[in-house]
Design a protein around this motif. Structure first.
Motif, PDB file in Angstrom:
ATOM      1  N   GLU A   1      15.082 -45.744  29.611  1.00  0.00           N
ATOM      2  CA  GLU A   1      15.160 -44.367  30.097  1.00  0.00           C
ATOM      3  C   GLU A   1      14.047 -43.538  29.464  1.00  0.00           C
ATOM      4  OE1 GLU A   1      19.792 -43.445  31.042  1.00  0.00           O
ATOM      5  OE2 GLU A   1      19.251 -43.538  28.917  1.00  0.00           O
ATOM      6  N   VAL A   2      13.574 -42.558  30.215  1.00  0.00           N
ATOM      7  CA  VAL A   2      12.530 -41.646  29.744  1.00  0.00           C
ATOM      8  C   VAL A   2      13.044 -40.216  29.883  1.00  0.00           C
ATOM      9  CG1 VAL A   2      10.183 -40.796  30.070  1.00  0.00           C
ATOM     10  CG2 VAL A   2      10.690 -43.227  30.411  1.00  0.00           C
ATOM     11  N   LEU A   3      12.984 -39.473  28.804  1.00  0.00           N
ATOM     12  CA  LEU A   3      13.441 -38.078  28.812  1.00  0.00           C
ATOM     13  C   LEU A   3      12.353 -37.186  28.239  1.00  0.00           C
ATOM     14  CD1 LEU A   3      15.813 -35.984  29.146  1.00  0.00           C
ATOM     15  CD2 LEU A   3      16.291 -36.404  26.728  1.00  0.00           C
ATOM     16  N   TRP A   4      11.911 -36.225  29.030  1.00  0.00           N
ATOM     17  CA  TRP A   4      10.996 -35.196  28.547  1.00  0.00           C
ATOM     18  C   TRP A   4      11.849 -33.985  28.156  1.00  0.00           C
ATOM     19  CZ3 TRP A   4       5.929 -36.134  27.732  1.00  0.00           C
ATOM     20  CH2 TRP A   4       5.326 -37.198  28.419  1.00  0.00           C
ATOM     21  N   SER A   5      11.828 -33.625  26.886  1.00  0.00           N
ATOM     22  CA  SER A   5      12.646 -32.518  26.394  1.00  0.00           C
ATOM     23  C   SER A   5      11.797 -31.280  26.177  1.00  0.00           C
ATOM     24  CB  SER A   5      13.338 -32.906  25.079  1.00  0.00           C
ATOM     25  OG  SER A   5      14.207 -33.999  25.278  1.00  0.00           O
ATOM     26  N   THR A   6      12.367 -30.143  26.521  1.00  0.00           N
ATOM     27  CA  THR A   6      11.678 -28.866  26.361  1.00  0.00           C
ATOM     28  C   THR A   6      12.709 -27.753  26.397  1.00  0.00           C
ATOM     29  OG1 THR A   6       9.954 -27.438  27.311  1.00  0.00           O
ATOM     30  CG2 THR A   6      11.333 -28.651  28.856  1.00  0.00           C
ATOM     31  N   PRO A   7      12.410 -26.605  25.816  1.00  0.00           N
ATOM     32  CA  PRO A   7      13.339 -25.475  25.929  1.00  0.00           C
ATOM     33  C   PRO A   7      13.602 -25.132  27.398  1.00  0.00           C
ATOM     34  CG  PRO A   7      11.701 -25.039  24.238  1.00  0.00           C
ATOM     35  CD  PRO A   7      11.282 -26.295  24.921  1.00  0.00           C
ATOM     36  N   SER A   8      14.754 -24.535  27.656  1.00  0.00           N
ATOM     37  CA  SER A   8      15.168 -24.285  29.043  1.00  0.00           C
ATOM     38  C   SER A   8      14.167 -23.416  29.799  1.00  0.00           C
ATOM     39  CB  SER A   8      16.546 -23.626  29.058  1.00  0.00           C
ATOM     40  OG  SER A   8      16.548 -22.440  28.281  1.00  0.00           O
ATOM     41  N   ARG A   9      13.494 -22.514  29.110  1.00  0.00           N
ATOM     42  CA  ARG A   9      12.543 -21.636  29.802  1.00  0.00           C
ATOM     43  C   ARG A   9      11.277 -22.362  30.231  1.00  0.00           C
ATOM     44  NH1 ARG A   9      12.108 -20.554  24.374  1.00  0.00           N
ATOM     45  NH2 ARG A   9      10.014 -20.604  23.459  1.00  0.00           N
ATOM     46  N   ARG A  10      11.086 -23.605  29.751  1.00  0.00           N
ATOM     47  CA  ARG A  10       9.891 -24.368  30.112  1.00  0.00           C
ATOM     48  C   ARG A  10      10.232 -25.655  30.863  1.00  0.00           C
ATOM     49  NH1 ARG A  10       5.822 -24.063  24.849  1.00  0.00           N
ATOM     50  NH2 ARG A  10       5.549 -21.785  24.825  1.00  0.00           N
ATOM     51  N   LEU A  11      11.415 -25.739  31.393  1.00  0.00           N
ATOM     52  CA  LEU A  11      11.808 -26.946  32.105  1.00  0.00           C
ATOM     53  C   LEU A  11      10.905 -27.240  33.293  1.00  0.00           C
ATOM     54  CD1 LEU A  11      15.730 -26.775  32.102  1.00  0.00           C
ATOM     55  CD2 LEU A  11      14.267 -28.410  30.902  1.00  0.00           C
ATOM     56  N   HIS A  12      10.340 -26.195  33.879  1.00  0.00           N
ATOM     57  CA  HIS A  12       9.466 -26.396  35.040  1.00  0.00           C
ATOM     58  C   HIS A  12       8.146 -27.061  34.666  1.00  0.00           C
ATOM     59  CE1 HIS A  12       8.140 -22.607  33.219  1.00  0.00           C
ATOM     60  NE2 HIS A  12       6.973 -22.782  33.830  1.00  0.00           N
ATOM     61  N   LEU A  13       7.841 -27.130  33.354  1.00  0.00           N
ATOM     62  CA  LEU A  13       6.595 -27.744  32.910  1.00  0.00           C
ATOM     63  C   LEU A  13       6.762 -29.246  32.596  1.00  0.00           C
ATOM     64  CD1 LEU A  13       5.310 -24.957  30.459  1.00  0.00           C
ATOM     65  CD2 LEU A  13       4.587 -25.387  32.823  1.00  0.00           C
ATOM     66  N   ARG A  14       7.973 -29.747  32.681  1.00  0.00           N
ATOM     67  CA  ARG A  14       8.202 -31.166  32.380  1.00  0.00           C
ATOM     68  C   ARG A  14       7.535 -32.058  33.420  1.00  0.00           C
ATOM     69  NH1 ARG A  14      13.609 -33.180  32.584  1.00  0.00           N
ATOM     70  NH2 ARG A  14      13.904 -31.669  34.261  1.00  0.00           N
ATOM     71  N   PRO A  15       6.906 -33.157  32.987  1.00  0.00           N
ATOM     72  CA  PRO A  15       6.350 -34.117  33.958  1.00  0.00           C
ATOM     73  C   PRO A  15       7.474 -34.748  34.779  1.00  0.00           C
ATOM     74  CG  PRO A  15       5.439 -34.472  31.762  1.00  0.00           C
ATOM     75  CD  PRO A  15       6.571 -33.521  31.600  1.00  0.00           C
ATOM     76  N   VAL A  16       7.205 -34.946  36.055  1.00  0.00           N
ATOM     77  CA  VAL A  16       8.207 -35.534  36.943  1.00  0.00           C
ATOM     78  C   VAL A  16       7.747 -36.886  37.490  1.00  0.00           C
ATOM     79  CG1 VAL A  16       9.184 -33.313  37.597  1.00  0.00           C
ATOM     80  CG2 VAL A  16       7.263 -34.250  38.913  1.00  0.00           C
ATOM     81  N   SER A  17       6.525 -37.279  37.167  1.00  0.00           N
ATOM     82  CA  SER A  17       6.013 -38.556  37.674  1.00  0.00           C
ATOM     83  C   SER A  17       6.630 -39.707  36.895  1.00  0.00           C
ATOM     84  CB  SER A  17       4.490 -38.601  37.553  1.00  0.00           C
ATOM     85  OG  SER A  17       4.094 -38.396  36.214  1.00  0.00           O
ATOM     86  N   PRO A  18       6.777 -40.877  37.525  1.00  0.00           N
ATOM     87  CA  PRO A  18       7.381 -42.035  36.846  1.00  0.00           C
ATOM     88  C   PRO A  18       6.474 -42.569  35.743  1.00  0.00           C
ATOM     89  CG  PRO A  18       6.538 -42.677  38.994  1.00  0.00           C
ATOM     90  CD  PRO A  18       6.426 -41.183  38.926  1.00  0.00           C
ATOM     91  N   ILE A  19       7.109 -43.231  34.776  1.00  0.00           N
ATOM     92  CA  ILE A  19       6.407 -43.879  33.679  1.00  0.00           C
ATOM     93  C   ILE A  19       6.384 -45.380  33.940  1.00  0.00           C
ATOM     94  CG2 ILE A  19       6.432 -44.367  31.203  1.00  0.00           C
ATOM     95  CD1 ILE A  19       5.719 -41.524  31.769  1.00  0.00           C
TER      96      ILE A  19
END
Length: 208
Positions: A107-125
């Motif tokens: 599993e791959v999880l990109w963690s970030t504060p809730s206000r920056r969730l839109h900046l998380r990468p969404v492409s597969p690893i």
């Protein structure tokens, strides 16, 4: 000692009414052996060095391995490249040690504060020859969300607590009160959930 444990054991395969001939086991130790955990740690010790060699942070628990690192949102592509190189090295190490990389449990999880969730990468690893999509929740001795909260964990724990309470409610008139209290006290999920909700209630009641 290990060859002695391995060489004296035999195994065979049976399917339906057919049975194969006995074959001598040349590696491994009997399941449940006290040597098992020690030999496993020795066998996988190089994995820890491999992770640290790529500048990443490892966390190992039994046969579960987690790898952490942090970066700025603008450096996620650079971190992905490090991860690709690291995974390729891990795959080579596993092949050389007769192990198999299980992408189905990766599993791959990109963690970030809730206000920056839109900046998380969404492409597969890329993991070996497979592509693993990032998830929003992972199980880590509890459920951790992408915004570094335990919201999913609390929700699941609360749901389990209320399900058990409903079962207890259905038998409350059929058993003595002392028995009912014992059932509640021995159920850890209820105690943990009640403690959480008490703490949460106290926090919510604090003056702002």
């Amino acid at each position: 000692m290990v060859p002695a444990l391995s060489g004296c054991r035999r195994q065979y395969v049976r399917t339906g009414s057919s049975t194969s001939s006995l074959a001598r086991i040349l590696c491994g130790v009997p399941q449940g052996s006290v040597l098992g955990p020690i030999l496993f740690l020795l066998y996988t010790a190089d994995l820890l060095l491999l992770i640290e060699g790529h500048g990443l942070c490892p966390h190992l628990y039994a046969d579960d391995t987690q790898v952490y690192w942090l970066c700025r949102p603008s450096a996620t592509l650079e971190l992905q490249n490090i991860i690709y190189t690291f995974i390729d090295d891990v795959a080579r190490w596993m092949r050389s040690n007769r192990l198999q990389l299980n992408t189905a449990k990766t599993e791959v999880l990109w963690s970030t504060p809730s206000r920056r969730l839109h900046l998380r990468p969404v492409s597969p690893i890329r993991v070996g020859t497979d592509q693993v999509m990032p998830v929003s929740v992972v199980c880590n001795l509890g459920y951790m969300d992408a915004d570094v909260s335990m919201r999913s964990h609390v929700s699941k724990t609360g749901a389990a607590c209320f399900a058990i309470l409903r079962q207890l409610r259905s038998i409350r008139r059929s058993v003595p009160r002392s028995v009912l209290q014992s059932l509640v006290s021995i159920n850890q999920s209820i105690n943990q959930s009640i403690n959480y909700f008490i703490v949460r209630l106290k926090v919510d009641q604090l003056p702002t």
